[in-house]
Motif scaffolding. Structure first.
Motif, short mmCIF file in Angstrom:
data_model
loop_
_atom_site.label_atom_id
_atom_site.label_comp_id
_atom_site.label_asym_id
_atom_site.label_seq_id
_atom_site.Cartn_x
_atom_site.Cartn_y
_atom_site.Cartn_z
N PHE A 86 15.47 -24.10 29.76
CA PHE A 86 14.96 -22.87 29.42
C PHE A 86 13.90 -23.37 28.45
O PHE A 86 14.65 -23.83 27.38
CB PHE A 86 15.69 -21.80 29.50
N GLN A 87 12.88 -22.70 28.21
CA GLN A 87 12.10 -22.85 26.97
C GLN A 87 12.85 -22.08 25.84
O GLN A 87 12.61 -22.60 24.66
CB GLN A 87 10.73 -22.10 27.16
N LEU A 88 13.46 -21.01 25.91
CA LEU A 88 14.38 -20.34 25.04
C LEU A 88 15.83 -20.64 25.47
O LEU A 88 16.26 -20.26 26.47
CB LEU A 88 14.08 -18.72 24.96
N PRO A 89 16.31 -21.44 24.70
CA PRO A 89 17.73 -21.81 25.06
C PRO A 89 18.75 -20.76 25.53
O PRO A 89 18.51 -19.67 24.85
CB PRO A 89 18.44 -22.61 23.60
N ARG A 90 19.44 -20.86 26.37
CA ARG A 90 20.39 -19.87 26.94
C ARG A 90 21.86 -20.52 26.83
O ARG A 90 22.59 -20.60 27.96
CB ARG A 90 20.23 -19.43 28.43
N PRO A 91 22.52 -20.62 25.81
CA PRO A 91 23.93 -21.15 25.83
C PRO A 91 24.96 -20.00 25.96
O PRO A 91 24.54 -18.96 25.84
CB PRO A 91 23.91 -21.77 24.30
N PHE A 92 26.01 -20.48 26.15
CA PHE A 92 27.14 -19.47 26.26
C PHE A 92 27.41 -19.32 24.92
O PHE A 92 28.08 -20.12 24.15
CB PHE A 92 28.39 -19.97 27.09
N CYS A 93 27.26 -18.08 24.28
CA CYS A 93 27.36 -17.85 22.98
C CYS A 93 28.82 -17.73 22.45
O CYS A 93 29.01 -17.75 21.33
CB CYS A 93 26.59 -16.26 22.55
N THR A 94 29.84 -17.41 23.36
CA THR A 94 30.92 -17.42 22.93
C THR A 94 31.98 -18.58 23.08
O THR A 94 33.09 -18.72 22.94
CB THR A 94 31.74 -16.20 23.69
N LEU A 95 31.01 -19.70 23.46
CA LEU A 95 31.78 -20.92 23.77
C LEU A 95 31.02 -21.93 22.52
O LEU A 95 30.02 -21.69 22.25
CB LEU A 95 31.35 -21.68 24.82
#
Length: 244
Positions: A86-95
């Protein structure tokens, strides 16, 4: 086996009276790294969203590995081997960074098993190559914007796709950093027969690392060919800089 990995025919998407992709035809073969460029509003990200199942097409067909995947849900398309970033990163923020990568490994477990590959070794090598090893215990909120872009790339790469769609992966990166990304693409995707389609605005980078360029403007493809040749075409120059 067909020589075409992805075939797109007459692909059209409209928002109200505005046509964003206008009867797009394109093909991607095996072992290709293709750049998709064009000015803002050309329809590039919309095209990626349709190919990956995040937007429905109004018209046309998407054929992947000989199968019609038009308007399938995104998770089914990803399961068939077409994965996108994705153009704007979509990581799992709690990992942590490392755990984010390990999630991708779980998704591709069968592929790694069939190839006799230890996925943990690949994670170590990828993070080492991209200078992320010392940050693997950090959470996304502690990462720089470039590190988040690299993490987004890592997560997609580690899913071992047959076709990887990258949406502006090189923003803020130097040419040297981009070449490291290309080296990983070659090792883990191209050498295994897969291909990559890269949406990017950084022209010097795509010129250096892509085998082929496709140019979009106003929802249409206006050029397709070798980077040096494509970037010299009058229609491409006009699309970026105007006719004056």
């Amino acid at each position: 086996m067909s020589e075409t990995l992805l075939s797109v025919r007459n692909l059209t998407k409209r928002f109200g009276n505005f046509t964003v992709t206008d009867e797009i035809d394109l093909s991607i073969g095996f072992k290709e790294v293709v750049g998709l460029i064009g000015p803002n509003g050309a329809g590039k990200t919309t095209l990626i969203n349709i190919l990956s199942g995040f937007l429905p097409a109004d018209k046309g067909r998407v054929i992947f590995r000989g199968e019609d995947i038009t308007n399938l849900p995104a998770y089914k398309i990803a399961g068939k081997g077409l994965v996108r970033s994705f153009q704007l990163p979509r990581p799992f923020c709690t990992l942590t960074l490392l755990s984010n990568c390990e999630v991708s490994i779980v998704q591709a477990r069968d592929k790694y098993t069939s190839l006799g590959i230890d996925p943990k070794e690949i994670i170590d090598e990828v993070l080492q190559t991209l200078n992320l090893s010392e940050k693997k215990s950090l959470y996304p909120s502690k990462l720089s914007s470039i590190d988040l872009k690299l993490l987004e790339f890592c997560r997609a790469l580690l899913m071992k796709p047959d076709l990887l769609l990258l949406d502006e992966p090189f923003v803020g990166m130097s040419l040297q950093e981009a070449k490291k990304v290309r080296a990983l693409i070659d090792k883990y995707i191209v050498n295994d027969g897969g291909s990559v389609l890269i949406v990017e605005h950084n022209i010097p980078v795509v010129k250096a690392i892509c085998d082929r360029l496709i140019v979009m403007n106003l929802g249409k493809i206006i050029a397709d060919g070798k980077p040096v040749e494509v970037l010299q075409k009058p229609d491409v120059i006009a699309a970026y800089f105007g006719t004056d």
